[in-house]
Each structure stands twice: as structure tokens, then as C-alpha cells.
Design a protein around this motif. Sequence first.
Motif, PDB file in Angstrom:
ATOM      1  N   THR A   1       2.522   1.815  -3.282  1.00 49.02           N
ATOM      2  CA  THR A   1       1.535   2.356  -4.223  1.00 49.02           C
ATOM      3  C   THR A   1       1.368   3.858  -4.030  1.00 49.02           C
ATOM      4  O   THR A   1       1.275   4.616  -5.003  1.00 49.02           O
TER       5      THR A   1
ATOM      6  N   LYS B   1       4.363   5.641  -5.531  1.00 52.18           N
ATOM      7  CA  LYS B   1       4.255   5.641  -7.001  1.00 52.18           C
ATOM      8  C   LYS B   1       3.225   6.668  -7.449  1.00 52.18           C
ATOM      9  O   LYS B   1       3.438   7.397  -8.438  1.00 52.18           O
ATOM     10  N   LYS B   2       2.117   6.747  -6.718  1.00 52.93           N
ATOM     11  CA  LYS B   2       1.063   7.699  -7.060  1.00 52.93           C
ATOM     12  C   LYS B   2       1.566   9.131  -6.940  1.00 52.93           C
ATOM     13  O   LYS B   2       1.295   9.982  -7.791  1.00 52.93           O
TER      14      LYS B   2
ATOM     15  N   SER C   1       0.823  -1.204   0.000  1.00 50.03           N
ATOM     16  CA  SER C   1       0.000   0.000   0.000  1.00 50.03           C
ATOM     17  C   SER C   1       0.858   1.255   0.000  1.00 50.03           C
ATOM     18  O   SER C   1       0.602   2.203  -0.745  1.00 50.03           O
TER      19      SER C   1
END
Length: 211
Positions: A39, A42-43, A36
Motif C-alpha cells: 500500500t 502504491k501511495k 501494508s
Amino acid sequence: MSRKLTKGYYVHGKFVAEGSELDIQLKAELKGTDASSRTDLKKESDELQKLGEDLLTLRQDLFTKLQLGEKLHDAVVESKRITNFEGKRRQMQFIGKLMRKQEPEMLEAIRAALKVQQFGSAQENLALHKAETWRDRLIADDAAVGEWIAAFPQTDTQQLRALVRQARKDLVPATPGALPRHGRAYRDIFQLVREHLSETDGPLNDGTVEE
């Protein structure tokens, strides 16, 4: 003798020197980072890459006001000159890298500038509203024409009255039941009003009548 540059990287706009306590801590945390969190990182990286791409679309006056650092400023200017697809792609990756090194305050300033470009500033929106209000009053009410001339005596009164007469004629449907239309005079009145409102802070420039 030139000073040897410290190796490192940036996290949220803060420089982290390789081998420092913070570097060791971050790398230890990264090893234990769950899917999580990866992620989210990366976002955030993708968002900054997109923000860098949007920066290229910013109009010149807003771009100049940002006062970007030399590297990012020059990278953006250079990117606009590049026409080769692969060269453009590499340059955009470089801009994305620079964006990830920016201070949070600069990132917010870039977002704010893009928002102003998209929606206009509050001042610009207010000026448009005032001009629209005056235009509609001038066309609808003879008294408004006199009020305008009294507030803005520099107005070409013959031109204004002619535009108002034509705008009123244009509003009369060509055939019974047809919708009224706005012709060129309608747009010309708006332009005339905007020009005068931008030149002076007249007592009635908000479209209201003084008591």
C-alpha cells in the motif's frame, strides 16, 4: 560497435540492473512484502504521478529554473501540445514513469517550485507587505506623503497627491452607517508604490520612519 544497454529499473531514483545482487534482494523482499508495504509503494507511485501532473501547471519561469532532464522536460512540453484525450492519458502515464526515475533532490525541487507558485516566495510576500504598509500610511497620514517623496524623489508628486485625495474621498461612506469602500485610487496607489519599491532600495522602503 554500440554498447548494449543494461536492462533494469529505478527504485527511489536509483538504477537497479536486472540480475544484480540488489535486484535479487529487492525481488526477494517484494515476495515477502506485506499488504501494508504494498500500500505504501502504491501511495508513493500515485503521489509521483500527481506530482507529474502538477508539473504541467507550473508557470514558465519556475519551470525553466528547474533545469529538468531532457526526457522529462520534453515529455512535459509535448503533453501541453496534446489535445486528444487518450493521447494525453498515455503521455501522462509516461511522465509518471519518468517521475519515478527522478533523483530525490529533483523531486524536492519540483515540490518547492510548485509551493512558490501557490504561496509566493518569502521575498515576494515581503515586497507585497511593504507596498501595503506604505499605501495605508500614505492614505492615513499627510506626513507619510512627505516622507515618501523625500525617499523617492522620482515620484510624480502631483499624481501621488491626487490619488491620495481621491482614495480618502472614496473612504467616506456614501450614506451614514454604510461601510467605507476602496476605489480605483486605492489600487493605483498600491501599484505606484510597488513599482517604485521594485526599482530602488530606498531608505524608507519598509514603511518605517528613520529616527
